[in-house]
Design a protein around this motif. Structure first.
Motif, PDB file in Angstrom:
ATOM      1  N   SER A 104      93.573  62.311 -58.416  1.00 34.79           N
ATOM      2  CA  SER A 104      94.238  60.715 -58.207  1.00 34.79           C
ATOM      3  C   SER A 104      95.079  59.948 -57.067  1.00 34.79           C
ATOM      4  N   TYR A 105      95.430  61.218 -56.474  1.00 29.90           N
ATOM      5  CA  TYR A 105      95.680  60.895 -54.782  1.00 29.90           C
ATOM      6  C   TYR A 105      94.866  59.974 -53.916  1.00 29.90           C
ATOM      7  N   ALA A 106      93.679  60.832 -54.393  1.00 28.85           N
ATOM      8  CA  ALA A 106      92.503  60.547 -53.530  1.00 28.85           C
ATOM      9  C   ALA A 106      91.960  58.673 -53.700  1.00 28.85           C
ATOM     10  N   ARG A 114     113.485  60.905 -59.317  1.00 26.53           N
ATOM     11  CA  ARG A 114     112.293  60.445 -57.863  1.00 26.53           C
ATOM     12  C   ARG A 114     112.053  59.692 -57.582  1.00 26.53           C
ATOM     13  N   SER A 115     111.269  58.878 -58.734  1.00 27.23           N
ATOM     14  CA  SER A 115     110.485  57.303 -58.402  1.00 27.23           C
ATOM     15  C   SER A 115     112.031  55.991 -58.406  1.00 27.23           C
ATOM     16  N   ALA A 116     112.860  55.970 -58.555  1.00 23.92           N
ATOM     17  CA  ALA A 116     114.195  55.028 -58.696  1.00 23.92           C
ATOM     18  C   ALA A 116     115.197  55.498 -57.179  1.00 23.92           C
ATOM     19  N   ASN A 143     101.744  57.548 -57.716  1.00 22.76           N
ATOM     20  CA  ASN A 143     103.195  57.784 -57.766  1.00 22.76           C
ATOM     21  C   ASN A 143     103.702  58.469 -59.389  1.00 22.76           C
ATOM     22  N   ALA A 144     103.244  57.258 -59.954  1.00 24.31           N
ATOM     23  CA  ALA A 144     103.862  57.954 -61.756  1.00 24.31           C
ATOM     24  C   ALA A 144     102.667  58.900 -61.692  1.00 24.31           C
ATOM     25  N   LEU A 145     101.764  58.783 -62.143  1.00 24.86           N
ATOM     26  CA  LEU A 145     100.933  59.984 -62.771  1.00 24.86           C
ATOM     27  C   LEU A 145     101.043  61.124 -61.843  1.00 24.86           C
ATOM     28  N   ALA A 195     108.143  48.282 -52.948  1.00 21.97           N
ATOM     29  CA  ALA A 195     107.453  47.684 -54.140  1.00 21.97           C
ATOM     30  C   ALA A 195     107.046  48.500 -55.192  1.00 21.97           C
ATOM     31  N   GLN A 196     105.718  49.105 -54.825  1.00 20.09           N
ATOM     32  CA  GLN A 196     104.587  50.257 -55.282  1.00 20.09           C
ATOM     33  C   GLN A 196     106.129  51.232 -55.948  1.00 20.09           C
TER      34      GLN A 196
END
Length: 303
Positions: free
Chosen positions: A158-160, A37-39, A74-76, A183-184
């Motif tokens: 983590s989002y917050a 999903r990130s890629a 994102n990742a976490l 970029a992120q």
């Protein structure tokens, strides 16, 4: 796009994330869901970035902040949601994600971004977290489901933290949001590589439903959603961006019931109501004092 339309589209896309994740997890392990999903999101936004004549940042200090933001935003949380949704329903995942604005307000109070919180707003914070306790129902001994819910709650926190970090270090520096979001997600893809060996590198043989869900999750519910989130942070602030979270439970619960035949219990619905009312209270702003006529009359004339 008008702000309220953008918020509505973001709520629909973000609220559907939990459905697509649930379907993708049927054939893909959590680490692969996080990476793909990130890629895919990074690919879509990078193409859009270059198609619009933009270029990725070259400043090392900007990239340092992007790498931190990619981990927190994102990742976490992507990995924690995938792990948590192995144990809890998609609707409940969306309900717990609605605690993001509560965490955002608590963080704003802690760092001094919100000064002297009104009693109603602080009460809303306490009510929202009380609703979370009702959802968890620790007195019932929820076992693995409780563990999954806890992972999702950490992801919401983590989002917050990420929204506050992005608002302080990346937004408002003159960098277009499409560049920052592309970029992120590139950095998030790099972060998610570290989780792949843990979840297994063997490629599954997914069914059509899981594969389609993962593609939709990456392109729309990750790439487009994340770009819209960045736009809202840039235009309306980190706390307002986190507030989109309280629109997600109706979407996630409805989709879970319609598509996955999930049936949230009365306790979860009561807890969700408390969370949403709490979030609404934390959004209250003090009224702007209006000078009274008597005060105007008492004011001395200039000159």
């Amino acid at each position: 796009m008008k702000p309220w339309i953008r918020v509505g589209v973001l709520a629909l896309l973000w609220g559907s994330t939990f459905l697509w994740t649930e379907l993708a997890l049927r054939d893909f392990p959590p680490s692969q869901v996080t990476f793909v999903r990130s890629a895919l999101g990074a690919l879509v936004l990078t193409v859009a970035c270059f198609a619009g004549g933009r270029r990725l940042p070259r400043d090392r200090s900007v990239w340092r902040h992007i790498v931190v933001g990619a981990f927190l935003c994102n990742a976490l949380p992507f990995l924690l949601f995938s792990l948590g949704q192995q144990r809890v329903d998609s609707g409940l995942a969306g309900v717990l994600n609605a605690t993001t604005p509560l965490w955002a307000f608590a963080i704003a109070l802690a760092i001094g971004a919100e000064r002297g919180g009104q009693p109603a707003r602080v009460g809303g914070l306490l009510l929202g977290f009380a609703g979370t306790v009702v959802i968890f129902a620790p007195w019932r001994g929820t076992g693995s489901a409780g563990g999954g819910a806890l992972l999702i709650l950490v992801a919401a926190g983590s989002y917050a933290v990420a929204f506050a970090y992005l608002g302080r270090h990346l937004v408002g520096r003159g960098i277009p949001t499409i560049v920052l979001s592309a970029a992120q997600l590139i950095a998030a893809t790099g972060w998610s590589l570290f989780a792949l060996p843990v979840g297994g590198l063997t490629l599954p043989r997914p069914g059509g439903t899981a594969l389609l869900a993962l593609v939709v999750l990456g392109i729309f519910a990750t790439g487009l959603t994340f770009h819209l989130t960045y736009r809202i942070i840039a235009d309306e602030g980190a706390v307002n961006a986190a507030t989109v979270g309280y629109l997600l439970p109706p979407v996630s619960v409805a989709l879970g019931a319609l598509v996955l035949d999930e049936r949230p219990g009365v306790r979860v619905l009561v807890g969700m109501g408390a969370v949403l009312v709490g979030v609404a209270l934390t959004r209250r702003r003090p009224p702007v004092p209006v000078p009274s006529r008597s005060a105007d009359r008492a004011r001395p004339l200039d000159g």
